[in-house]
Design a protein around this motif. Structure first.
Motif, PDB file in Angstrom:
ATOM      1  N   GLY A 279      46.340  27.048  67.958  1.00  0.00           N
ATOM      2  CA  GLY A 279      47.185  26.015  67.381  1.00  0.00           C
ATOM      3  C   GLY A 279      47.863  25.152  68.427  1.00  0.00           C
ATOM      4  O   GLY A 279      47.926  25.493  69.613  1.00  0.00           O
ATOM      5  N   ASN A 280      48.396  24.020  67.990  1.00  0.00           N
ATOM      6  CA  ASN A 280      49.060  23.106  68.912  1.00  0.00           C
ATOM      7  C   ASN A 280      50.451  23.606  69.261  1.00  0.00           C
ATOM      8  O   ASN A 280      50.985  24.531  68.643  1.00  0.00           O
ATOM      9  CB  ASN A 280      49.156  21.718  68.279  1.00  0.00           C
ATOM     10  CG  ASN A 280      50.111  21.695  67.103  1.00  0.00           C
ATOM     11  OD1 ASN A 280      49.952  22.454  66.151  1.00  0.00           O
ATOM     12  ND2 ASN A 280      51.114  20.826  67.178  1.00  0.00           N
ATOM     13  N   THR A 281      51.034  23.011  70.286  1.00  0.00           N
ATOM     14  CA  THR A 281      52.398  23.332  70.694  1.00  0.00           C
ATOM     15  C   THR A 281      53.147  22.033  70.982  1.00  0.00           C
ATOM     16  O   THR A 281      52.534  21.010  71.340  1.00  0.00           O
ATOM     17  CB  THR A 281      52.416  24.223  71.946  1.00  0.00           C
ATOM     18  OG1 THR A 281      53.765  24.517  72.305  1.00  0.00           O
ATOM     19  CG2 THR A 281      51.728  23.555  73.125  1.00  0.00           C
ATOM     20  N   THR A 282      54.449  22.067  70.812  1.00  0.00           N
ATOM     21  CA  THR A 282      55.276  20.885  71.097  1.00  0.00           C
ATOM     22  C   THR A 282      55.954  20.980  72.453  1.00  0.00           C
ATOM     23  O   THR A 282      56.696  20.083  72.849  1.00  0.00           O
ATOM     24  CB  THR A 282      56.350  20.723  70.004  1.00  0.00           C
ATOM     25  OG1 THR A 282      57.147  21.907  69.952  1.00  0.00           O
ATOM     26  CG2 THR A 282      55.704  20.481  68.644  1.00  0.00           C
ATOM     27  N   ALA A 283      55.689  22.071  73.168  1.00  0.00           N
ATOM     28  CA  ALA A 283      56.334  22.281  74.475  1.00  0.00           C
ATOM     29  C   ALA A 283      55.363  21.946  75.605  1.00  0.00           C
ATOM     30  O   ALA A 283      54.198  22.330  75.572  1.00  0.00           O
ATOM     31  CB  ALA A 283      56.784  23.731  74.595  1.00  0.00           C
ATOM     32  N   GLY A 284      55.857  21.237  76.612  1.00  0.00           N
ATOM     33  CA  GLY A 284      55.083  20.967  77.811  1.00  0.00           C
ATOM     34  C   GLY A 284      53.961  19.964  77.584  1.00  0.00           C
ATOM     35  O   GLY A 284      53.668  19.552  76.461  1.00  0.00           O
ATOM     36  N   GLY A 290      39.635  26.202  80.652  1.00  0.00           N
ATOM     37  CA  GLY A 290      39.188  27.481  80.117  1.00  0.00           C
ATOM     38  C   GLY A 290      40.295  28.329  79.540  1.00  0.00           C
ATOM     39  O   GLY A 290      40.281  29.555  79.659  1.00  0.00           O
ATOM     40  N   ALA A 291      41.265  27.685  78.880  1.00  0.00           N
ATOM     41  CA  ALA A 291      42.441  28.414  78.395  1.00  0.00           C
ATOM     42  C   ALA A 291      42.104  29.410  77.296  1.00  0.00           C
ATOM     43  O   ALA A 291      42.628  30.526  77.263  1.00  0.00           O
ATOM     44  CB  ALA A 291      43.485  27.420  77.892  1.00  0.00           C
ATOM     45  N   LEU A 292      41.229  29.004  76.375  1.00  0.00           N
ATOM     46  CA  LEU A 292      40.881  29.854  75.238  1.00  0.00           C
ATOM     47  C   LEU A 292      39.458  30.374  75.411  1.00  0.00           C
ATOM     48  O   LEU A 292      38.512  29.586  75.525  1.00  0.00           O
ATOM     49  CB  LEU A 292      40.993  29.068  73.936  1.00  0.00           C
ATOM     50  CG  LEU A 292      40.584  29.801  72.657  1.00  0.00           C
ATOM     51  CD1 LEU A 292      41.507  30.984  72.387  1.00  0.00           C
ATOM     52  CD2 LEU A 292      40.572  28.845  71.467  1.00  0.00           C
ATOM     53  N   THR A 312      45.204  21.235  75.943  1.00  0.00           N
ATOM     54  CA  THR A 312      46.090  20.136  76.302  1.00  0.00           C
ATOM     55  C   THR A 312      47.406  20.191  75.537  1.00  0.00           C
ATOM     56  O   THR A 312      48.227  19.285  75.659  1.00  0.00           O
ATOM     57  CB  THR A 312      45.414  18.790  75.994  1.00  0.00           C
ATOM     58  OG1 THR A 312      45.179  18.698  74.576  1.00  0.00           O
ATOM     59  CG2 THR A 312      44.106  18.637  76.750  1.00  0.00           C
ATOM     60  N   GLY A 313      47.602  21.230  74.768  1.00  0.00           N
ATOM     61  CA  GLY A 313      48.751  21.307  73.891  1.00  0.00           C
ATOM     62  C   GLY A 313      48.390  20.961  72.456  1.00  0.00           C
ATOM     63  O   GLY A 313      49.129  21.280  71.523  1.00  0.00           O
ATOM     64  N   ARG A 314      47.254  20.291  72.274  1.00  0.00           N
ATOM     65  CA  ARG A 314      46.735  20.046  70.936  1.00  0.00           C
ATOM     66  C   ARG A 314      45.853  21.221  70.508  1.00  0.00           C
ATOM     67  O   ARG A 314      45.371  21.978  71.342  1.00  0.00           O
ATOM     68  CB  ARG A 314      45.908  18.756  70.903  1.00  0.00           C
ATOM     69  CG  ARG A 314      46.701  17.500  71.229  1.00  0.00           C
ATOM     70  CD  ARG A 314      45.797  16.281  71.174  1.00  0.00           C
ATOM     71  NE  ARG A 314      46.530  15.051  71.457  1.00  0.00           N
ATOM     72  CZ  ARG A 314      45.969  13.846  71.503  1.00  0.00           C
ATOM     73  NH1 ARG A 314      44.658  13.723  71.275  1.00  0.00           N
ATOM     74  NH2 ARG A 314      46.707  12.777  71.753  1.00  0.00           N
ATOM     75  N   GLN A 315      45.639  21.331  69.187  1.00  0.00           N
ATOM     76  CA  GLN A 315      44.786  22.410  68.699  1.00  0.00           C
ATOM     77  C   GLN A 315      43.392  22.292  69.308  1.00  0.00           C
ATOM     78  O   GLN A 315      42.873  21.201  69.532  1.00  0.00           O
ATOM     79  CB  GLN A 315      44.711  22.381  67.160  1.00  0.00           C
ATOM     80  CG  GLN A 315      44.016  21.172  66.557  1.00  0.00           C
ATOM     81  CD  GLN A 315      44.963  20.005  66.336  1.00  0.00           C
ATOM     82  OE1 GLN A 315      46.059  19.964  66.900  1.00  0.00           O
ATOM     83  NE2 GLN A 315      44.543  19.051  65.514  1.00  0.00           N
ATOM     84  N   THR A 360      52.231  25.938  82.056  1.00  0.00           N
ATOM     85  CA  THR A 360      52.146  24.550  81.599  1.00  0.00           C
ATOM     86  C   THR A 360      52.832  24.317  80.262  1.00  0.00           C
ATOM     87  O   THR A 360      53.499  23.294  80.056  1.00  0.00           O
ATOM     88  CB  THR A 360      50.663  24.121  81.494  1.00  0.00           C
ATOM     89  OG1 THR A 360      50.022  24.348  82.750  1.00  0.00           O
ATOM     90  CG2 THR A 360      50.548  22.650  81.129  1.00  0.00           C
ATOM     91  N   PHE A 361      52.690  25.281  79.358  1.00  0.00           N
ATOM     92  CA  PHE A 361      53.188  25.071  77.994  1.00  0.00           C
ATOM     93  C   PHE A 361      54.196  26.124  77.523  1.00  0.00           C
ATOM     94  O   PHE A 361      54.679  26.043  76.399  1.00  0.00           O
ATOM     95  CB  PHE A 361      52.011  25.040  77.020  1.00  0.00           C
ATOM     96  CG  PHE A 361      51.039  23.938  77.287  1.00  0.00           C
ATOM     97  CD1 PHE A 361      51.327  22.631  76.922  1.00  0.00           C
ATOM     98  CD2 PHE A 361      49.822  24.192  77.921  1.00  0.00           C
ATOM     99  CE1 PHE A 361      50.425  21.615  77.165  1.00  0.00           C
ATOM    100  CE2 PHE A 361      48.914  23.181  78.170  1.00  0.00           C
ATOM    101  CZ  PHE A 361      49.221  21.882  77.798  1.00  0.00           C
TER     102      PHE A 361
END
Length: 458
Positions: A279-284, A290-292, A312-315, A360-361
Motif C-alpha cells: 500500500g501507499n504511504t504519506t510519509a517521506g 527492489g523494495a517489495l 516510491t511511496g505509491r502503491q 526513506t519512508f
C-alpha cells in the motif's frame, strides 16, 4: 522437611507455574521461533527456525562430516569464506532434496551477489547438482534458500551409499570487493556468521514408469486479478511457521526488513497464481530499489519463481509469472520454473519488504495484500512405490484445504485446540509428573490423617 513429604502449597505453586509456562510458550512462542498459531514473533527481520531443529556442525572435510537424516530439520552456522560438508546416506531408488536456508543477522550488510551455493556430491567427488541463491539488488538481508538434489535414474550419482552436501558462502568481501556501501553489488559485506536451516527430504520412485516427456501445452495466460473483501491473515516468520492460504484476497502488515511466510496447498493438476501488493504511504519521498520481493518455493523448498518491484511511496505490486499445472512429468522440462512444479503439496510464498524502506519512508508498518488464485481440477498422483520422508509430503488432504480457509493447522479445528497441541504439549511430561506426585502426596497425607484419628496417642 522430611523425604517424600512436600508441602501442599509448594505443589500447587509448581503446578500453576508449569501450566502458566506452557500456555505462555504456546501463545508467544519461544525466542526465535513462531508462536503456536504460526504468526511471526520477535523483531522485524527475525527468522523463526523450526522448533526442535537439531544442531549440526558443518565440517571442512568430508571424513568428519556429520550425518543428516531425511525427514528431520537441522540448524547450523556458516562463517564468512566457509565451505561446509554434511553427509547424507541414500538408498538407490529414492530421490533426495536438501534445501538450505541461509539467514544473515537482520542488521548485516549484504551485497547483491552475496548468498550461498549448495551442491550434492558422491564419494568420487562428482557433482549431482549445483544451485545458488543471492540477496539481489534490494541489498536487504533476508532468508535465501538454495536446493541440492540427488535425482534417482539420472546418468550420474546413482546407487546407495553416502553422499555429501556442500554449502559455500558467497560474499563481496570474500571476492575482493572494496569497502563501502556503494551501489551495484552493494560494496563490502559484513562478516558475521549466518544461520542455516537444513531440511533434507526424500521422494520414492513411481510404482510404474510412464515415460519421461514433459507436458508441452498448458494455459500460460494471466487470469483476471481476484477481487473481493480482504481477509486478515498474519504471516509466519519461517518455513516451519508458514500460515496457510487458499484462494482469496488476504491482508496483513509488514515492517521494513521483515519476511513473511505463507503456504498454499496445490494439488496434482492445479495452477497457482500469486501477487503481492504494497500500500501507499504519506510519509517521506524518494525511491527504494527492489523494495517489495515475492518468492515462491515448492514443497521441498526449491526455488520456483520470484518477482520484485521498487517503491516510491505509491502503491506497487510484485506478481509471479503464470506457472504450469503441477504434474510429475514437469521434472523432465528444460525450463527451471516448469521443472520445479513437479509435485503436489504446500507451495511457499515468502514476501520481503526491504530494510531500506525505513530510511526513506519510515518504520511502518505497511499494508500488504496478497491475491492468491488456485485453478484446475485435482487428479490422482503418480502412484508412488513407497513413502516420502517426511511422510505425506507430496499430497494435499481435506485437512490442508480446511486449514487454507481457517489459517489454522490441519485438523486443529479451533484456536484453543491448536493452543493445547502446541503449548500444553510442550509441558506434558512436566505436568504429568507433577500431577502424579501431587496425587501421591495427597493420598499420603490422607492416610496419615486417618492414622492419627485412629491412634491419637501415636
Amino acid at each position: 522437611m522430611g523425604t517424600g513429604r512436600w508441602p501442599t502449597a509448594w505443589w500447587r505453586t509448581a503446578v500453576r507455574f508449569a501450566v502458566t509456562t506452557a500456555l505462555i510458550g504456546a501463545v508467544t512462542g519461544l525466542p526465535g521461533v513462531a508462536a503456536a498459531d504460526g504468526t511471526a514473533t520477535g523483531s522485524p527481520g527475525g527468522y523463526a527456525f523450526a522448533p526442535g531443529a537439531r544442531s549440526v556442525k558443518g565440517t571442512a572435510r568430508t571424513t568428519d562430516a556429520e550425518q543428516l537424516e531425511p525427514g528431520r530439520t537441522y540448524r547450523s552456522s556458516l562463517a564468512r569464506k566457509a565451505t561446509l560438508y554434511y553427509r547424507i546416506d541414500l538408498t538407490a531408488p529414492d530421490t533426495a532434496y536438501v534445501p538450505v536456508t541461509a539467514v544473515p543477522p537482520s542488521d548485516a550488510t549484504v551485497a547483491a551477489t552475496d548468498g550461498i551455493t549448495v551442491s550434492v556430491q558422491d564419494t568420487h567427488g562428482t557433482s549431482c547438482s549445483y544451485a545458488s541463491a543471492r540477496f539481489g539488488g534490494g541489498l536487504s538481508p533476508h532468508p535465501v534458500t538454495a536446493l541440492g538434489m540427488r535425482e534417482a535414474g539420472r546418468t550420474q550419482c546413482q546407487g546407495a551409499g553416502p553422499y555429501y552436501v556442500v554449502v559455500e558462502r558467497l560474499d563481496a568481501t570474500a571476492s575482493g570487493s572494496k569497502s563501502g556501501s556503494g551501489s551495484g553489488s552493494g560494496g563490502a559485506s559484513s562478516t558475521e556468521a549466518w544461520g542455516l536451516e537444513i531440511a533434507p527430504v526424500t521422494e520414492p520412485p513411481r510404482a510404474k514408469a510412464d515415460g519421461t516427456a514433459a507436458p508441452e501445452d498448458w494455459d500460460s495466460a494471466s487470469p483476471e486479478p481476484l477481487t473481493g473483501t480482504r481477509k486478515e491473515r498474519t504471516g509466519g516468520a519461517g518455513f516451519a511457521g508458514a500460515r496457510s492460504l487458499g484462494q482469496g484476497v488476504w491482508g496483513t502488515r509488514v515492517r521494513p526488513g521483515q519476511t513473511l511466510f505463507y503456504k498454499v496447498p496445490v494439488d496434482w493438476g492445479q495452477q497457482l497464481y500469486a501477487t503481492a501488493e504494497l500500500g501507499n504511504t504519506t510519509a517521506g519521498h524518494g525511491y527504494v530499489t527492489g523494495a517489495l520481493g515475492l518468492a515462491l518455493y515448492n514443497p521441498v523448498r526449491g526455488d520456483v519463481a520470484d518477482a520484485a518491484d521498487g517503491y516510491t511511496g505509491r502503491q506497487t505490486a510484485a506478481a509471479l509469472d503464470p506457472l504450469p499445472p503441477v504434474e510429475y512429468a514437469n521434472r523432465y522440462a528444460v525450463s527451471g520454473q516448469v521443472n520445479a512444479m513437479r509435485f503436489a503439496g504446500y507451495y511457499y510464498l515468502a514476501v520481503h519488504l526491504g530494510g531500506q524502506v525505513a530510511a526513506t519512508f519510515g518504520d511502518g508498518p505497511y499494508e500488504l495484500t496478497l491475491r492468491v488464485r488456485v485453478e484446475g481440477t485435482p487428479h490422482a498422483g503418480p502412484g508412488y512405490a513407497g513413502q516420502s520422508e517426511p511422510a505425506k509430503l507430496f499430497e494435499v488432504t481435506a485437512g490442508d484445504r480446511e486449514a487454507a480457509i481457517t489459517g489454522e493447522a490441519p485438523g486443529s479445528g479451533t484456536a484453543m485446540k491448536a493452543l493445547a497441541a502446541g503449548g500444553i504439549g510442550a509441558g506434558t511430561l512436566l505436568l504429568t509428573g507433577l500431577g502424579l506426585w501431587t496425587l501421591t502426596a495427597r493420598r499420603r497425607a490422607a492416610a496419615q490423617t486417618r492414622a492419627s484419628a485412629q491412634n491419637p496417642t501415636a
